[in-house]
Design a protein around this motif. Structure first.
Motif, mmCIF file in Angstrom:
data_model
loop_
_atom_site.group_PDB
_atom_site.id
_atom_site.type_symbol
_atom_site.label_atom_id
_atom_site.label_comp_id
_atom_site.label_asym_id
_atom_site.label_seq_id
_atom_site.Cartn_x
_atom_site.Cartn_y
_atom_site.Cartn_z
ATOM 1 N N GLN A 115 49.239 60.596 71.952
ATOM 2 C CA GLN A 115 48.642 61.703 72.700
ATOM 3 C C GLN A 115 47.369 62.227 72.053
ATOM 4 N N ALA A 116 46.878 61.519 71.046
ATOM 5 C CA ALA A 116 45.644 61.920 70.365
ATOM 6 C C ALA A 116 44.714 60.721 70.292
ATOM 7 N N ALA A 117 43.420 60.996 70.471
ATOM 8 C CA ALA A 117 42.407 59.952 70.295
ATOM 9 C C ALA A 117 41.958 59.985 68.845
ATOM 10 N N ALA A 118 42.068 58.865 68.156
ATOM 11 C CA ALA A 118 41.776 58.844 66.724
ATOM 12 C C ALA A 118 40.907 57.642 66.373
ATOM 13 N N ILE A 119 39.916 57.883 65.527
ATOM 14 C CA ILE A 119 39.042 56.824 65.041
ATOM 15 C C ILE A 119 38.916 56.954 63.526
ATOM 16 N N VAL A 120 38.528 55.860 62.878
ATOM 17 C CA VAL A 120 38.227 55.871 61.450
ATOM 18 C C VAL A 120 36.740 55.575 61.299
ATOM 19 N N LEU A 121 36.046 56.423 60.536
ATOM 20 C CA LEU A 121 34.622 56.262 60.301
ATOM 21 C C LEU A 121 34.377 55.840 58.858
ATOM 22 N N SER A 122 33.429 54.930 58.676
ATOM 23 C CA SER A 122 32.966 54.609 57.334
ATOM 24 C C SER A 122 32.057 55.730 56.845
ATOM 25 N N LEU A 133 43.797 55.316 72.936
ATOM 26 C CA LEU A 133 43.305 56.498 73.627
ATOM 27 C C LEU A 133 41.857 56.791 73.243
ATOM 28 N N ALA A 134 41.478 56.522 72.015
ATOM 29 C CA ALA A 134 40.080 56.705 71.614
ATOM 30 C C ALA A 134 39.167 55.765 72.386
ATOM 31 N N ALA A 135 39.622 54.536 72.617
ATOM 32 C CA ALA A 135 38.819 53.589 73.392
ATOM 33 C C ALA A 135 38.660 54.074 74.826
ATOM 34 N N ALA A 136 39.726 54.660 75.389
ATOM 35 C CA ALA A 136 39.647 55.167 76.756
ATOM 36 C C ALA A 136 38.763 56.406 76.845
ATOM 37 N N LEU A 137 38.781 57.226 75.815
ATOM 38 C CA LEU A 137 38.019 58.472 75.828
ATOM 39 C C LEU A 137 36.557 58.262 75.453
ATOM 40 N N VAL A 253 39.064 60.793 62.264
ATOM 41 C CA VAL A 253 38.720 61.866 63.202
ATOM 42 C C VAL A 253 39.744 61.843 64.329
ATOM 43 N N ILE A 254 40.406 62.983 64.551
ATOM 44 C CA ILE A 254 41.488 63.064 65.526
ATOM 45 C C ILE A 254 41.129 64.108 66.582
ATOM 46 N N TYR A 255 41.113 63.680 67.841
ATOM 47 C CA TYR A 255 40.844 64.567 68.973
ATOM 48 C C TYR A 255 42.155 64.874 69.695
ATOM 49 N N THR A 256 42.468 66.159 69.820
ATOM 50 C CA THR A 256 43.667 66.583 70.527
ATOM 51 C C THR A 256 43.316 67.706 71.504
ATOM 52 N N ALA A 257 44.208 67.931 72.458
ATOM 53 C CA ALA A 257 43.988 68.972 73.461
ATOM 54 C C ALA A 257 44.997 70.092 73.284
ATOM 55 N N ASP A 258 44.599 71.305 73.663
ATOM 56 C CA ASP A 258 45.536 72.424 73.638
ATOM 57 C C ASP A 258 46.665 72.177 74.632
ATOM 58 N N PRO A 259 47.911 72.509 74.242
ATOM 59 C CA PRO A 259 49.039 72.308 75.156
ATOM 60 C C PRO A 259 48.825 73.060 76.474
ATOM 61 N N GLY A 260 49.093 72.384 77.577
ATOM 62 C CA GLY A 260 48.984 72.996 78.890
ATOM 63 C C GLY A 260 47.587 73.097 79.447
ATOM 64 N N SER A 261 46.595 72.608 78.731
ATOM 65 C CA SER A 261 45.209 72.712 79.181
ATOM 66 C C SER A 261 44.861 71.547 80.110
ATOM 67 N N PRO A 262 43.793 71.702 80.917
ATOM 68 C CA PRO A 262 43.333 70.572 81.739
ATOM 69 C C PRO A 262 42.985 69.356 80.894
ATOM 70 N N ALA A 263 42.468 69.591 79.682
ATOM 71 C CA ALA A 263 42.135 68.469 78.815
ATOM 72 C C ALA A 263 43.379 67.681 78.421
ATOM 73 N N GLU A 264 44.512 68.379 78.242
ATOM 74 C CA GLU A 264 45.742 67.669 77.915
ATOM 75 C C GLU A 264 46.153 66.756 79.061
ATOM 76 N N GLU A 265 46.018 67.238 80.294
ATOM 77 C CA GLU A 265 46.322 66.405 81.454
ATOM 78 C C GLU A 265 45.392 65.198 81.523
ATOM 79 N N ALA A 266 44.125 65.422 81.209
ATOM 80 C CA ALA A 266 43.154 64.331 81.239
ATOM 81 C C ALA A 266 43.506 63.268 80.188
ATOM 82 N N LEU A 267 43.866 63.700 78.969
ATOM 83 C CA LEU A 267 44.244 62.742 77.940
ATOM 84 C C LEU A 267 45.518 61.990 78.324
ATOM 85 N N ARG A 268 46.436 62.687 78.971
ATOM 86 C CA ARG A 268 47.662 62.015 79.407
ATOM 87 C C ARG A 268 47.335 60.932 80.441
ATOM 88 N N LEU A 269 46.418 61.228 81.331
ATOM 89 C CA LEU A 269 46.005 60.239 82.326
ATOM 90 C C LEU A 269 45.314 59.056 81.647
#
Length: 282
Positions: A115-122, A133-137, A253-269
């Protein structure tokens, strides 16, 4: 120096790398797997004749600079880099450039964050690992040549119409932080040609980067909220947390959405549809 073992090691490492792994086209006439000798030589900044002699076990002892170039060109892990140095009779010293080897435990962590988009940066903002999810986002990094996976290159050199990674309102803050991080990395790796080439490209291609670089600012502030613009789902305001991997000079780097927010629905999709196009009939 063990010339025979060194030759076999170089040949084996060369044959395991696909051209796409280093941003090269496969081409129609490859009769053997992996890279060609001249391609390794080009990536390592040495002559094809010299590299060929090394693979034929008749070359002179490589310098540390040559070994560093070979390790980078062949995408060696830290253990393989050390082995290369020992075969060449030159015990390894500190790494010349940023590490691109991601620990398996970190790769496992990315996979456990559905449920989180995560990447590793050099250290130079190159995306070196990511989850689905990071690739989708953020975009399918696997479809990009390696140099286009660099976020600081994207921020300063991509067309201004491409605002997917950073909302225009946050672009200045990210640009300043990125320039500061890169200046610090350039000081840590003064002998790495890839770092020097990246800085050179940015200085020549972006007046904004040149202005920030001239400030000599290495202060970087954390960005706790980010607004990312997805081409189909629109603006998504997400939490952005950064975890340092000190021993590798890398960051998660980890991207997450607030519970119940529209962004959470978007990440779920996005977690369901992945990188497939949602605006084209299946």
């Amino acid at each position: 120096m063990d010339r025979r073992e060194l030759a076999g090691f170089l040949r084996g490492r060369r044959e395991r790398i696909a051209p796409a792994d280093v941003g090269l086209p496969a081409g129609p006439r490859r009769r053997t797997p992996g890279l060609r000798r001249e391609e390794v030589a080009q990536l390592a900044y040495i002559s094809t004749e010299y590299y060929t002699r090394l693979e034929q076990a008749r070359g002179p002892r490589p310098s540390r600079e040559v070994l560093s170039g070979l390790a980078r060109a062949l995408r060696l892990s830290d253990a393989e880099r050390d082995h290369l140095h020992h075969l060449a009779g030159a015990p390894p010293g500190p790494p010349v450039g940023p590490s691109r080897e991601v620990r398996q435990s970190i790769l496992d962590l990315l996979g456990r964050l559905p449920q989180a988009a995560a990447i590793v940066l050099s250290a130079t903002y190159e995306v070196i690992a990511w989850n689905d999810l990071a690739a989708a986002l953020l975009g399918d990094f696997s479809a990009l040549p390696r140099h286009e996976r660099n976020l600081v290159r994207h921020a300063f050199l991509a067309p201004r119409s491409d605002t997917r990674l950073h909302d225009p309102a946050e672009a200045e803050a990210f640009a300043r932080a990125a320039a500061g991080h890169l200046r610090a990395a350039a000081a840590r790796y003064p002998d790495d040609p890839e770092v020097a080439a990246l800085v050179g490209d940015l200085l020549s291609g972006s007046a904004e980067f040149a202005r920030l670089w001239a400030d000599h600012d290495v202060r970087t502030g954390p960005g706790l909220r980010k607004t990312l613009r997805h081409p189909l789902l629109g603006a998504l305001t997400l939490n952005c947390d950064v975890l340092d991997i000190a021993d590798r000079d890398q960051r998660v780097v980890i991207y997450t959405a607030d519970p119940g927010s529209p962004a959470e629905e978007a990440l779920r999709l996005l977690s369901v549809v992945g990188t497939q196009r949602m605006d084209v009939p299946g």
